[in-house]
Every structure is written in C-alpha cells, then in structure tokens.
Design a protein around this motif. Structure first.
Motif, mmCIF file in Angstrom:
data_model
loop_
_atom_site.group_PDB
_atom_site.id
_atom_site.type_symbol
_atom_site.label_atom_id
_atom_site.label_comp_id
_atom_site.label_asym_id
_atom_site.label_seq_id
_atom_site.Cartn_x
_atom_site.Cartn_y
_atom_site.Cartn_z
ATOM 1 N N GLU A 122 152.343 73.545 39.112
ATOM 2 C CA GLU A 122 152.369 71.922 38.317
ATOM 3 C C GLU A 122 153.727 71.960 37.654
ATOM 4 O O GLU A 122 154.793 70.541 37.108
ATOM 5 C CB GLU A 122 150.864 71.415 37.438
ATOM 6 N N GLU A 175 143.908 65.264 42.265
ATOM 7 C CA GLU A 175 144.880 66.209 42.682
ATOM 8 C C GLU A 175 144.580 65.729 44.564
ATOM 9 O O GLU A 175 146.059 65.363 45.258
ATOM 10 C CB GLU A 175 144.747 67.215 43.327
ATOM 11 N N GLU A 204 149.434 70.696 46.204
ATOM 12 C CA GLU A 204 148.021 69.723 45.909
ATOM 13 C C GLU A 204 146.819 69.490 46.553
ATOM 14 O O GLU A 204 145.894 69.996 46.473
ATOM 15 C CB GLU A 204 149.096 68.008 46.093
ATOM 16 N N HIS A 207 144.877 72.215 45.413
ATOM 17 C CA HIS A 207 144.385 72.675 44.065
ATOM 18 C C HIS A 207 143.014 71.602 44.193
ATOM 19 O O HIS A 207 142.303 72.085 43.540
ATOM 20 C CB HIS A 207 145.253 71.457 42.993
HETATM 21 FE FE FE2 Z 1 148.023 69.660 41.385
#
Ligand code: FE2
Ligand code: FE2
Length: 253
Positions: A122, A175, A204, A207
């Motif tokens: 991030e 996410e 993402e 995540h």
């Molecule tokens: Fe993320």
C-alpha cells in the motif's frame, strides 16, 4: 482477458457492480484531482488499518513502535502537509526491524506476515499515486472522508473475537471493491493511468483474499452469513445516491 480469472472471484464476492454513472463521473477531467487525492489517502488508510490490526492483536511492543515509525512520514505528509514526493522517496523508507508476534498472541505470524506485506504494497501504491500527481502538477490538499468506510465499520460488533472478524471482513470488501473499480475505470482513463490501475489489480485481489482467509481462520467456523451481511451493506453504499464524489462513493445523481 488475462484478468478475467483474477476478477471472477471478486465479482462473485461483491453483491453489485460499480454503477455506470460513477464511471462517467470519475472519467471527467475536472474530477481527476479528487480521484487521485482520495486514492492516495485510501492507500495510506489501507496501510494504517493493517498496522492498527497487528499492533492491537499480534505484535510485541518493539515491533509496534517500528510499525509506527514506518508510517509516520506518510502520515506527516497527509495530515500535516510535511514533505513532498522527493523527500518521501529519498528517505527510502523501509521497515527497520523484523516484526514479531507477542508471546501470548493467539493469532500468530500468519496475520503479521500478510499484513506487513500488505502495508509495504500500500505504501508503494501511495508513492506511485503521489508521483503521478507530482508529474501532473496536481497539488495535494487534505479532503474530507467519504461515507463508505464509516458506513461499513459502524456495523462492526463490539466484542471479541467478533470485532476482529468483522474488521477483517470489512477489509476484504474494501479491497475487493477497489479492485473492481480499478478494473472497470481503467479503460476510460488516459494511457498512463490505465496502465497504473491495471498494475494494481493483482495485489488488491490478493489483499481481498488475504483478509477473507484470515477472517475464516480466526473465526474457526463458517462465516458465510456475516460475509453476506457486510456484502449487503457494502452494495447499498455503492448503489444508493451519493452527492459526494470519492473513490468509494455511491451513485452520483
Ligand atoms: Fe490493497
Ligand atoms: Fe493499494
């Protein structure tokens, strides 16, 4: 095409698609500044949330302090407007030490390792957005937070372990929605931003999966109903009218 396999679980997890009206709004040149600033703040918030989770539940005191020091320059930039792209990138900020579980932590190293990697990614995304803004002479200014994250978090239960499980489920939705939005918006942006947004999909999507897996592991039981519940809340926030345009805002009029 290559991304269909990546996006399929995201689309089945989310209970609605981003409305076309939001995509139309987000591709207007006059909204680019808000889109990028809010995106950059979202990257920091994602890192902060993960840091908060492992500081509260999993790491020892020394590791907690190292995590705070790691994020501080980014927070100084966003909340106190200290520094810029050059000063942030010249610091070559990394993590000063190994992050270890506290002795009595029931959650263990898996939560920590997944969250430390997430924070790293991030913060890298944060740099990337700031670099794009800097190259385009888009100046950072602090903006108000949208309703989305608050609208999810208000349903989090106030007793453990449900609090942690609910927060992990919220993390999975945030996410997953980011991933879905990046993919849907990318073809409508200029070539540089299209390429950048596509480059974010893989991390993402991971995540989202990490948050969901951790929620399931920590619950140690079937959480389908709770996931469905947050899915409904999330979809309502995405589909209902929203005057305020942000990265995770609802449907513009
Ligand atoms: Fe993320
Ligand atoms: Fe990110």
């Amino acid at each position: 095409m290559e991304f269909d396999a990546l996006l399929a679980p995201i689309h089945s997890f989310l209970q609605c698609e981003t409305p076309d009206a939001w995509i139309e709004k987000a591709q207007q040149p006059e909204n680019l500044r808000m889109l990028l600033i809010d995106h950059m703040i979202c990257e920091l918030k994602a890192a902060q949330t993960a840091m908060w989770l492992i500081r509260k539940y999993a790491v020892d005191k020394e590791s907690g302090d190292a995590l705070l020091a790691w994020l501080k320059p980014y927070e100084d930039f966003i909340y106190r407007k200290q520094g810029d792209f050059d000063s942030l990138s010249s610091l070559k900020l990394g993590l000063s030490k190994q992050i270890k579980a506290r002795q009595n932590s029931p959650y263990g190293q898996d939560l920590i390792d997944k969250m430390v990697l997430l924070i790293k990614e991030e913060l890298h995304h944060f740099y990337q957005v700031l670099e794009i803004m800097t190259n385009r002479d888009i100046e950072y200014d602090n903006i108000s937070a949208g309703r989305y994250a608050k609208g999810l978090i208000r349903h989090v239960k106030t007793h453990e372990p449900e609090t942690l499980i609910d927060k992990l489920i919220c993390g999975a939705y945030i996410e997953a929605r980011s991933c879905e939005r990046f993919a849907k918006l990318a073809p409508h942006l200029d070539a540089e931003l299209e390429k950048f947004y596509i480059s974010l999909l893989r991390s993402e999507a991971r995540h989202y999966q990490d948050y969901l897996t951790l929620a399931e592991q920590i619950a140690g039981k079937d959480i389908t109903e709770r996931v469905q519940f947050f899915g409904q809340q999330e979809a309502a926030l995405i589909q209902s009218p929203d005057e305020d345009f942000k990265f995770h805002s609802g449907c513009p009029r």
